[in-house]
Scaffold this active site. Sequence first.
Site, PDB file in Angstrom:
ATOM      1  N   HIS A 152       0.880  -1.173   0.000  1.00 49.43           N
ATOM      2  CA  HIS A 152       0.000   0.000   0.000  1.00 49.43           C
ATOM      3  C   HIS A 152       0.914   1.220   0.000  1.00 49.43           C
ATOM      4  CE1 HIS A 152      -2.265  -3.020   2.386  1.00 49.43           C
ATOM      5  NE2 HIS A 152      -3.373  -2.477   1.920  1.00 49.43           N
TER       6      HIS A 152
ATOM      7  N   ASP B   3       2.275   1.978   3.380  1.00 47.40           N
ATOM      8  CA  ASP B   3       3.214   1.014   3.999  1.00 47.40           C
ATOM      9  C   ASP B   3       4.644   1.454   3.751  1.00 47.40           C
ATOM     10  OD1 ASP B   3       0.970  -0.654   4.204  1.00 47.40           O
ATOM     11  OD2 ASP B   3       1.527  -1.829   2.436  1.00 47.40           O
TER      12      ASP B   3
HETATM   13  C1  XUL Z   1      -7.084  -6.643   4.660  1.00 47.48           C
HETATM   14  C2  XUL Z   1      -6.411  -7.020   3.403  1.00 47.48           C
HETATM   15  C3  XUL Z   1      -5.665  -5.936   2.722  1.00 47.48           C
HETATM   16  C4  XUL Z   1      -5.664  -6.045   1.242  1.00 47.48           C
HETATM   17  C5  XUL Z   1      -5.009  -4.884   0.542  1.00 47.48           C
HETATM   18  O1  XUL Z   1      -7.825  -7.640   5.240  1.00 47.48           O
HETATM   19  O2  XUL Z   1      -6.439  -8.156   3.007  1.00 47.48           O
HETATM   20  O3  XUL Z   1      -4.385  -5.910   3.226  1.00 47.48           O
HETATM   21  O4  XUL Z   1      -5.037  -7.208   0.814  1.00 47.48           O
HETATM   22  O5  XUL Z   1      -5.523  -3.667   0.930  1.00 47.48           O
END
Ligand code: XUL
Length: 438
Positions: A102, A105
């Site tokens: 993300h 992150d």
């Molecule tokens: C949360 C989840 C996220 C997604 C990406 O449960 O799985 O980390 O994979 O936003």
Amino acid sequence: MAAAAFPDVSAIKFEGPISKNPLAFKHYNAAEKVDGKTMRDHLRFGVAYWHTMRGTGGDPFGPGTALRPWDDGTNSVANAIKRAHVAFEFIEKLGAPFYCFHDRDVAPEGATLQESNKNLNAVVRVLKEEQKRTGIKLLWGTANLFSNPRFVHGAGTSCNADVFAFAAAQVKKAMEVTMELGGQGYVFWGGREGYSTLLNTDMKRELDHLAKLLHMAVDYKKEIGFKGQFYIEPKPKEPTKHQYDSDAAACLNFLRQYDLLSHFKLNIETNHATLAGHTVQHDLETAAAAGALGSIDANVGDPMLGWDTDQFPTDIYLTTQIMLVVLKMGGFTTGGLNFDAKVRRESFEPVDLFHAHIGGMDAFARGLKIATAIRKDGRLAGFVKHRYASWDSGIGAKVEAGKAGFKELEDYILKKGDAAPCVSGRQEYLENLINEFI
Ligand code: XUL
Ligand code: CO
């Protein structure tokens, strides 16, 4: 070059099933060919930056426990850059070909969007260098549209149009950096795209807005020439009571309703499917049947707990079932197996990150080999084919071809008298058959 973050760990090697070395693969042999394709290309493993680099082991009852000596605990760009180098040391030593992140992150969020984008640019420069140095690629990128308090009511589904605008601007930037890093995909996970109570919610309006955001993303993708695959990742709840992308079927329906299906595939996560009351095979089959199975977030929940525990998958039965679906659809194209999984709070040493990923990779290597053997054997697929044999000719074939209506079917049964008795489903026989291979 900075000091190694994992000085006691060298590149993880394949040593075979007789090895007792915990820091070696027993089954995952990247270069080994299984049915004409290397394990590396079949499995396309990804490391999740958020869990592996940002997970602290904190839970609602206590703070983080993870020892991460390279991390100075600050939210500075310098710390984020140091972390990026550590991430690549880890992924390179592990031998995973991909990673996923993300925006928030990898780089700290600033006080304004400008500042956040500037921070992101600084870290993306380093990620790009590290990708070049190691050959590790970006499986997918995404925007975190759920942590900042501004997203309290959702992002694309917020009741506040300014929040929607902020989310759109953030997705725009996250798409740009994903493209810059050669990302093979981009994920939309709607963590707060849902509600806590319908009393305050205009569901129709929120869904319309979410579709608008996704259409804007599709338009912008064309505009900048981003060739990666868009995915939606279903999850029914947590953090909200109900998330609109609740399972594969709900996502497909939403995408069809808003004329988005040709632009998206699904990223199916094991623990999300089980939270929705399904098995992961159910959601994988649902997506695959629509030609929309794109990628997998590989993890597992705890059958005794009702939330998203995001554990590393070690169950061979589970990995076999997943690989049966993946092989049936002809393998991954842009997608892969991203370990959206975290070490337990009690596993707080850096080396535990290696144990966790090695276990997951070995479990999927076995799943791949077992599923390949089951397919070669042919009895399972043969059984299913035979079970539907009445559709291959005669009246069944006519129905499938659209060449029979109610009148013809009535005539057929009036002549025949009754439907022929069905044959046994043989569930127990088939369960035993799978165990022959495990
Ligand atoms: C949360 C989840 C996220 C997604 C990406 O449960 O799985 O980390 O994979 O936003
Ligand atoms: Co996920």
